[in-house]
Design a protein around this motif. Structure first.
Motif, PDB file in Angstrom:
ATOM      1  N   THR A  57      54.221  69.794  60.260  1.00 13.64           N
ATOM      2  CA  THR A  57      53.117  70.430  60.989  1.00 13.64           C
ATOM      3  C   THR A  57      53.494  70.755  62.428  1.00 13.64           C
ATOM      4  O   THR A  57      54.373  70.124  63.026  1.00 13.64           O
ATOM      5  N   ILE A 115      48.601  72.753  61.844  1.00 19.16           N
ATOM      6  CA  ILE A 115      48.799  73.562  60.644  1.00 19.16           C
ATOM      7  C   ILE A 115      50.198  73.285  60.087  1.00 19.16           C
ATOM      8  O   ILE A 115      51.135  73.030  60.848  1.00 19.16           O
ATOM      9  N   GLU A 119      51.689  77.009  55.655  1.00 14.79           N
ATOM     10  CA  GLU A 119      50.421  77.716  55.892  1.00 14.79           C
ATOM     11  C   GLU A 119      50.566  78.731  57.029  1.00 14.79           C
ATOM     12  O   GLU A 119      50.007  79.829  56.966  1.00 14.79           O
TER      13      GLU A 119
END
Length: 316
Positions: A213, A246, A250
């Motif tokens: 992330t 995120i 993604e």
């Protein structure tokens, strides 16, 4: 009354040039300093004719001299992306150590307040999530990323030493992933890499399985946080970033939609010591500075995408 004078090292870089804009807007006399190994004069070309702006071509690791009074120093000189600091490991270590030492000495001589740009990379591949300022980090000092991580950790240490031993007014900002116009397309970070690949019709490269992330902060938000921190009375490190987290898979899909590309997402091995997760705890910035990000990722990506599109296909 004469304008307050501020020195911004790395002033022709991505963040440094935006800081120059902000301080000009706030009515300061701005002195930008850069050796241009990663910065570009294009970033400050619009400021060069202003009487309240000066530019010095200088390597702060060697020697720093600024005539006249200084009220503030912001030390943002450093290669800051993996592609840069892996290519220039010695310069990266020098600007974090020798450069910081030179600028702290200048601040002491000028009785100026100094803010140094640290980074979320001081947390390494974190074992605490989200990362708050009390966390000491998980860093490999002899790994490929150690040249940047340890340069910044040393920078924090010597800055605090000058604060406690000499009584120097110091500020430390820990910057999390930031994006916006004036980033370099080829700087190796995920956001410009993904957009650049999409614009060129190439496969979008995600390292690892894409589950790691990141938290992306729009540059205008970051600059506002830095400005507030400089004018605060807090000497210890403060996280400035956007906690909207995120996965890189993604994010790559978001870039596909934003650009309308037919590019496929492909996966490559994860680089050594690449952080698996990154998200700032900004509780301290909210409490101390009354700061939190205003721009959503969708809002910030629009002008960033337009900037990159124009870089690849300049308007005639």
């Amino acid at each position: 009354m004469s304008k307050k004078r501020v020195l911004i090292t790395g002033g022709a870089g991505f963040l440094g040039s935006h800081l120059c804009d902000r301080f000009i807007k706030e009515g300061y006399h701005v002195i930008a300093m850069d050796n241009l190994i990663t910065g570009s004069m294009d970033n400050i070309a619009h400021l060069m004719k202003l009487p309240q702006f000066e530019f010095y071509h200088c390597d702060v690791s060697k020697y720093v001299h600024v005539p006249g009074e200084l009220d503030y120093i912001l030390h943002f000189a450093s290669p800051a992306s993996p592609i840069d600091y892996l290519k220039m490991p010695i310069q990266t270590l020098k600007v974090g150590s020798l450069g910081t030492h030179n600028l702290l000495g200048l601040a002491k001589a000028k009785k100026a307040r100094i803010l140094v740009a640290s980074t979320s990379e001081v947390y390494g591949d974190p074992l605490v999530h989200p990362q708050n300022e009390e966390y000491w980090g998980n860093v490999n000092p002899v790994g490929p990323r150690g040249v940047y991580d340890e340069a910044k950790r040393f920078q924090e240490a010597i800055t605090m030493a000058y604060h406690t031993f000499h009584g120097l007014e110091t500020r430390i900002v820990r910057i999390f992933n930031t994006y916006g116009p004036r980033m370099r397309l080829n700087d190796g970070r995920a956001l410009p890499a993904f957009i650049g690949q999409a614009l060129r019709g190439e496969d979008i490269t995600v390292f690892g399985d894409g589950s790691q992330t990141r938290s992306f902060c729009y540059v205008d938000d970051l600059i506002d946080g830095i400005y507030r921190l400089l004018l605060s009375d807090y000497a210890k490190p403060v996280n400035i970033g956007n906690p909207d987290e995120i996965t890189l898979k993604e994010f790559a899909e978001e870039i596909q939609k934003l650009t309308g590309t037919q590019s496929k997402i492909v996966y490559r091995p994860l680089p050594t010591d690449d952080p698996k997760q990154r998200r700032p705890d900004i509780s301290l910035a909210k409490k101390l500075l009354g700061w939190e990000p205003k721009y959503s990722r969708a809002e910030g990506l629009k002008p960033t995408y337009e900037f990159f599109k124009n870089q690849l296909n300049p308007k005639s």
